[in-house]
Design a protein around this motif. Structure first.
Motif, PDB file in Angstrom:
ATOM      1  N   SER A  72       0.871  -1.172   0.000  1.00 53.15           N
ATOM      2  CA  SER A  72       0.000   0.000   0.000  1.00 53.15           C
ATOM      3  C   SER A  72       0.904   1.216   0.000  1.00 53.15           C
ATOM      4  O   SER A  72       2.079   1.137   0.362  1.00 53.15           O
ATOM      5  CB  SER A  72      -0.927   0.006   1.219  1.00 53.15           C
ATOM      6  N   MET A  73       0.357   2.339  -0.436  1.00 54.81           N
ATOM      7  CA  MET A  73       1.093   3.594  -0.437  1.00 54.81           C
ATOM      8  C   MET A  73       0.340   4.583   0.445  1.00 54.81           C
ATOM      9  O   MET A  73      -0.816   4.906   0.162  1.00 54.81           O
ATOM     10  CB  MET A  73       1.207   4.175  -1.851  1.00 54.81           C
ATOM     11  N   CYS A  74       0.991   5.061   1.495  1.00 54.30           N
ATOM     12  CA  CYS A  74       0.416   6.093   2.354  1.00 54.30           C
ATOM     13  C   CYS A  74       1.027   7.416   1.919  1.00 54.30           C
ATOM     14  O   CYS A  74       2.233   7.625   2.049  1.00 54.30           O
ATOM     15  CB  CYS A  74       0.716   5.813   3.817  1.00 54.30           C
ATOM     16  N   MET A  75       0.198   8.283   1.377  1.00 50.40           N
ATOM     17  CA  MET A  75       0.661   9.576   0.872  1.00 50.40           C
ATOM     18  C   MET A  75       0.371  10.647   1.909  1.00 50.40           C
ATOM     19  O   MET A  75      -0.756  10.773   2.380  1.00 50.40           O
ATOM     20  CB  MET A  75      -0.031   9.899  -0.444  1.00 50.40           C
ATOM     21  N   GLU A  76       1.423  11.391   2.257  1.00 56.63           N
ATOM     22  CA  GLU A  76       1.293  12.489   3.197  1.00 56.63           C
ATOM     23  C   GLU A  76       1.801  13.756   2.515  1.00 56.63           C
ATOM     24  O   GLU A  76       2.877  13.753   1.942  1.00 56.63           O
ATOM     25  CB  GLU A  76       2.104  12.250   4.468  1.00 56.63           C
ATOM     26  N   ALA A  77       1.029  14.820   2.600  1.00 57.22           N
ATOM     27  CA  ALA A  77       1.417  16.096   2.003  1.00 57.22           C
ATOM     28  C   ALA A  77       1.078  17.208   2.987  1.00 57.22           C
ATOM     29  O   ALA A  77       0.006  17.192   3.591  1.00 57.22           O
ATOM     30  CB  ALA A  77       0.684  16.317   0.686  1.00 57.22           C
ATOM     31  N   TYR A  78       2.018  18.150   3.143  1.00 58.41           N
ATOM     32  CA  TYR A  78       1.752  19.308   3.986  1.00 58.41           C
ATOM     33  C   TYR A  78       2.577  20.493   3.498  1.00 58.41           C
ATOM     34  O   TYR A  78       3.606  20.329   2.850  1.00 58.41           O
ATOM     35  CB  TYR A  78       2.004  19.032   5.474  1.00 58.41           C
TER      36      TYR A  78
END
Length: 168
Positions: A72-78
């Motif tokens: 799975s790919m957990c995408m985090e953006a901030y």
């Protein structure tokens, strides 16, 4: 205009790898990752802009490890910095091998968005980091802005030499 915390701009989503995401090597096609993170990062940018934004650049694009069908790919953006109309967003993709639980950093980049309406500006005047990662990335924001400015200058010198005539 007030302050906003980096975590208030955080956008997180998890994507299960499917066969349709894979390239001929059996790993996620790079363009698919770019498509997913562009949407993810735009959410973070709009939390600062509160108006329509557009992607203008992707910098330091790093494909560190491939993602496979059982991941799975957990995408985090901030948001890691902003000016009056431009917003920098840091995006990372953390992989998880679903059979073993092993986690790994598979991808990261910085993206710049711009507010489309020339009459509007970012809705805040200060960004507050909360984690060590955020503090580190915000501390180097001005360096990345200078690099982008230098790159734009080089681009202005380079573009006139790019042919747009029909090669056929």
């Amino acid at each position: 205009m007030g302050a906003i915390k980096c975590n208030d701009t955080l956008a997180v989503s998890i994507h299960r790898i499917r066969n349709s995401d894979l390239n001929e090597h059996g790993t996620v096609y790079g363009g698919r990752i770019l498509e997913l993170i562009d949407g993810q990062a735009s959410v973070a940018a709009m939390r600062v802009a509160r108006t329509t934004v557009a992607t203008v650049s992707m910098d330091e694009i790093q494909f560190l490890r491939p993602f496979d069908l059982q991941d799975s790919m957990c995408m985090e953006a901030y948001v890691t910095g902003f000016g009056k109309r431009s917003i920098e967003v840091f995006t990372k993709v953390i992989g998880e091998h679903l059979m073993t639980g092993e986690r790994f950093l598979g991808f990261y980049c910085f993206m710049t968005f711009v507010i489309l309406d020339p009459e509007k500006q970012t809705a805040f005047n200060k960004l507050i980091p909360e984690t060590e990662e955020q503090k580190t990335l915000m501390a180097t924001y001005s360096q990345r802005v200078k690099q982008r400015q230098n790159q734009r200058q080089k681009q202005q010198e380079f573009l006139p030499h790019i042919s747009i005539s029909k090669p056929w």
